[in-house]
Design a protein around this motif. Structure first.
Motif, PDB file in Angstrom:
ATOM      1  N   TYR A   1       0.937  -1.093  -0.005  1.00 25.19           N
ATOM      2  CA  TYR A   1       0.058   0.083   0.128  1.00 25.19           C
ATOM      3  C   TYR A   1       0.839   1.139  -0.187  1.00 25.19           C
ATOM      4  CZ  TYR A   1      -3.707  -3.357   0.929  1.00 25.19           C
ATOM      5  OH  TYR A   1      -4.660  -4.409   1.123  1.00 25.19           O
ATOM      6  N   CYS A   2       1.956   1.202  -0.637  1.00 20.41           N
ATOM      7  CA  CYS A   2       2.795   2.410  -0.881  1.00 20.41           C
ATOM      8  C   CYS A   2       2.216   3.356  -2.032  1.00 20.41           C
ATOM      9  CB  CYS A   2       4.162   1.952  -1.357  1.00 20.41           C
ATOM     10  SG  CYS A   2       4.280   1.059  -2.680  1.00 20.41           S
ATOM     11  N   ASN A   3       2.840   4.428  -2.336  1.00 18.72           N
ATOM     12  CA  ASN A   3       2.201   5.211  -3.282  1.00 18.72           C
ATOM     13  C   ASN A   3       3.382   5.393  -4.269  1.00 18.72           C
ATOM     14  OD1 ASN A   3       1.439   7.179  -4.856  1.00 18.72           O
ATOM     15  ND2 ASN A   3       1.617   8.752  -3.650  1.00 18.72           N
ATOM     16  N   PRO A   4       3.316   4.712  -5.561  1.00 21.89           N
ATOM     17  CA  PRO A   4       1.946   3.955  -6.151  1.00 21.89           C
ATOM     18  C   PRO A   4       1.850   2.502  -5.213  1.00 21.89           C
ATOM     19  CG  PRO A   4       3.787   3.768  -7.682  1.00 21.89           C
ATOM     20  CD  PRO A   4       4.175   4.526  -6.713  1.00 21.89           C
ATOM     21  N   GLN A   5       0.518   2.083  -5.339  1.00 19.52           N
ATOM     22  CA  GLN A   5       0.114   0.821  -4.851  1.00 19.52           C
ATOM     23  C   GLN A   5       0.716  -0.147  -5.737  1.00 19.52           C
ATOM     24  OE1 GLN A   5      -3.978   0.436  -4.068  1.00 19.52           O
ATOM     25  NE2 GLN A   5      -4.084   2.208  -2.545  1.00 19.52           N
ATOM     26  N   VAL A   6       0.838  -1.466  -5.297  1.00 21.27           N
ATOM     27  CA  VAL A   6       1.301  -2.427  -5.843  1.00 21.27           C
ATOM     28  C   VAL A   6       0.316  -3.871  -5.526  1.00 21.27           C
ATOM     29  CG1 VAL A   6       3.086  -4.402  -6.572  1.00 21.27           C
ATOM     30  CG2 VAL A   6       3.823  -1.959  -6.187  1.00 21.27           C
ATOM     31  N   ALA A   7       0.003  -4.671  -6.575  1.00 24.35           N
ATOM     32  CA  ALA A   7      -0.753  -5.899  -6.114  1.00 24.35           C
ATOM     33  C   ALA A   7      -0.485  -6.885  -7.210  1.00 24.35           C
ATOM     34  CB  ALA A   7      -2.125  -5.311  -6.084  1.00 24.35           C
ATOM     35  N   SER A   8      -0.636  -8.193  -6.719  1.00 24.57           N
ATOM     36  CA  SER A   8      -0.311  -9.105  -7.562  1.00 24.57           C
ATOM     37  C   SER A   8      -1.103 -10.574  -7.387  1.00 24.57           C
ATOM     38  CB  SER A   8       1.281  -9.439  -7.752  1.00 24.57           C
ATOM     39  OG  SER A   8       1.683  -9.521  -6.544  1.00 24.57           O
ATOM     40  N   VAL A   9      -0.881 -11.377  -8.206  1.00 25.02           N
ATOM     41  CA  VAL A   9      -1.495 -12.792  -7.937  1.00 25.02           C
ATOM     42  C   VAL A   9      -1.091 -13.925  -9.137  1.00 25.02           C
ATOM     43  CG1 VAL A   9      -3.646 -12.639  -9.073  1.00 25.02           C
ATOM     44  CG2 VAL A   9      -3.409 -14.293  -7.132  1.00 25.02           C
ATOM     45  N   GLY A  10      -0.643 -14.838  -8.397  1.00 22.97           N
ATOM     46  CA  GLY A  10      -0.095 -15.848  -9.560  1.00 22.97           C
ATOM     47  C   GLY A  10       1.336 -15.860  -9.935  1.00 22.97           C
ATOM     48  N   LEU A  11       1.734 -16.417 -10.962  1.00 18.78           N
ATOM     49  CA  LEU A  11       3.130 -16.416 -11.505  1.00 18.78           C
ATOM     50  C   LEU A  11       3.532 -14.890 -12.084  1.00 18.78           C
ATOM     51  CD1 LEU A  11       3.287 -19.850 -13.584  1.00 18.78           C
ATOM     52  CD2 LEU A  11       3.899 -19.285 -11.015  1.00 18.78           C
ATOM     53  N   THR A  12       4.763 -14.658 -11.847  1.00 17.21           N
ATOM     54  CA  THR A  12       5.511 -13.646 -12.449  1.00 17.21           C
ATOM     55  C   THR A  12       5.876 -13.959 -13.796  1.00 17.21           C
ATOM     56  OG1 THR A  12       7.817 -14.030 -11.808  1.00 17.21           O
ATOM     57  CG2 THR A  12       6.546 -12.692 -10.244  1.00 17.21           C
TER      58      THR A  12
END
Length: 481
Positions: A367-378
């Motif tokens: 939850y930094c600025n900018p936010q980062v979110a992910s799911v699954g494989l890179t």
């Protein structure tokens, strides 16, 4: 009052209290043992209060750029550290009280004290020791405490604590963990953050918004090392635009303490050393499971690298003993703990069609600025596995809602299996992506292919439209770019 239960849960963090509620719903006589505060670290000193701090930082960021929205603020916008912290602590206190209400509502006994496993099916609760941090709300009078309690099933949900590096141990004054970083009694002018995982980057982002000169030191080649490299690289550029200094492939090898400052010796991979003097240092080099002083050795419970070893349903190698959440290993996330606990208790209760958790479908959010979110494989992991993939990308700069919000810096990246069309990874950086990621999590749980996503109608104008455009881009069909 009887001291015999169907289920006793040790620890009342998100995993523990949610498991207790589900156990009560299934008709099991349930108790929960807690030594410090209901809601655990997440609610009291982690997930929730940090988001309250970051919300204050977000408001301040917007206020400082009011002109770009055609607005003029009369007077100077400043942050009062005491009021910012007080708001954050108030949010936690409110939710702490909410957990107490849920325990009472579901007729779950709360046993206050330090739990120890003495033999299978038995928990001895001793006096409450002085807590690591003072609880938000006092322990109610007239509740259960010291004594011997029995249960057919005992679930360990004792969570984790900050990891300390030898020679750079936090002292609560000059070297902080997230406990001290969350409730500073003054705003430092300069700060070194050691570690760029979610905790480190969130605090770096918060303090930078507060006007602090922040330097982040990361051992790996990229910040937020678990994220897709393209996403973390984008995030780094945006953080540096905000004035953060970031040093990667480096470590803090030594910290010298002054009267009211520290000097960090930062060693890069080529062996060169630079010194950085700052008011404080935040140690954010990960967490470790709370497995000590529980009696695990007495029972012969198998552990590995500081965590309890379990199967897909939370079972340990000792019959009748289970573990969930951070103490049971990574990923150490509150939502993983909650889901793991529900799986564990539903298996105990004998419900049909209970499936082990698929860790590949657990989302991660920063939850930094900018936010980062992910799911699954890179993308890198997918290629490591030999997957033939399609990759789609879409920029915030081409999205009408993002432009209208003044938040046009970001991107969404989707990864598909070329043969089957299965969505195997989704990665985002930008405004509100921590709220958007659940759409791809649902899609992956439903084993959605690109065809279903392409035929899904996303509302306009929204940030979520970029999710569909990213899918379209993977198949050469992007419409608005």
């Amino acid at each position: 009052m009887s001291n015999a239960y169907d289920v006793i849960i040790i620890g009342s963090g998100p995993g523990g209290y949610v498991t207790a509620i589900r156990a009560a719903q299934l008709g099991l006589k349930t108790a929960i043992v807690e030594r410090e505060h209901l809601g655990g670290i997440c609610l009291n000193w982690g997930c929730i209060p940090t988001k309250a701090l970051l919300r204050s930082a977000e408001i301040l960021d917007h206020a400082n750029h009011a002109k770009s929205y055609g607005l003029t603020l009369n007077g100077t916008m400043t942050a009062d550290v005491k009021d910012v912290v007080a708001r954050s602590r108030g949010v936690s206190a409110r939710l702490n009280g909410g957990v107490a209400f849920l325990m009472k509502k579901n007729k779950i006994d709360v046993i206050w004290g330090e739990a120890k496993l003495t033999k299978p099916g038995e928990v001895v609760v001793g006096k409450m020791t002085k807590p690591v941090v003072e609880p938000q709300n006092p322990v109610p009078k007239g509740v259960k405490g010291e004594g011997t309690y029995t249960a057919k099933h005992i679930i360990v949900a004792t969570g984790a604590r900050p990891r300390a590096l030898p020679g750079i141990e936090p002292d609560g004054k000059l070297i902080w963990t997230y406990f001290e970083a969350m409730k500073p009694d003054f705003m430092p002018k300069s700060l070194v953050v050691m570690g760029s995982g979610a905790i480190g980057i969130e605090f770096a982002s918060f303090y930078r918004s507060m006007g602090v000169d922040v330097t982040v030191v990361e051992l790996m080649a990229n910040i937020m090392p678990v994220e897709d490299v393209e996403i973390s690289t984008f995030a780094r550029k945006q953080l540096e635009k905000r004035g953060l200094k970031i040093i990667t492939e480096a470590k803090v090898s030594k910290v010298e303490k002054g009267a009211n400052s520290i000097t960090a010796h930062v060693e890069t991979k080529d062996g060169k050393v630079q010194t950085i003097t700052a008011d404080r240092l935040i140690s954010a080099v990960g967490v470790q499971g709370n497995i000590e002083n529980l009696g695990l050795e007495t029972l012969g419970v198998k552990t590995d690298r500081g965590c309890i070893v379990i199967d897909g349903y939370g079972k340990t190698n000792v019959p009748g003993l289970y573990a969930i959440g951070d103490v049971a290993g990574p990923p150490m996330l509150a939502h993983k703990a909650e889901h793991e606990g529900v799986i564990c208790i539903e298996k105990i209760a004998g419900l049909p069609n209970v499936h082990p958790m698929d860790k590949a479908k657990i989302p991660g959010c920063t939850y930094c600025n900018p936010q980062v979110a992910s799911v699954g494989l890179t993308e890198a992991k997918a290629k490591e596995q030999g997957r033939d993939i399609r990759v789609g990308r879409y920029s915030f700069a081409a999205n009408g809602k993002a432009i209208a919000l003044g938040e046009d810096q970001g991107m969404i990246k989707t990864i598909f299996d070329k043969k089957t069309g299965e969505l195997i990874g989704a990665h985002m950086v930008g405004a509100e992506v921590t709220e958007l990621i659940q759409g791809f999590v649902v899609a992956m749980n439903l084993e959605t292919t690109e065809e279903e996503l392409m035929h899904t109608i996303f509302p306009h104008p929204t940030l979520s439209e970029m999710m569909k455009e990213s899918v379209l881009d993977a198949y050469g069909r992007v419409l608005n770019a």
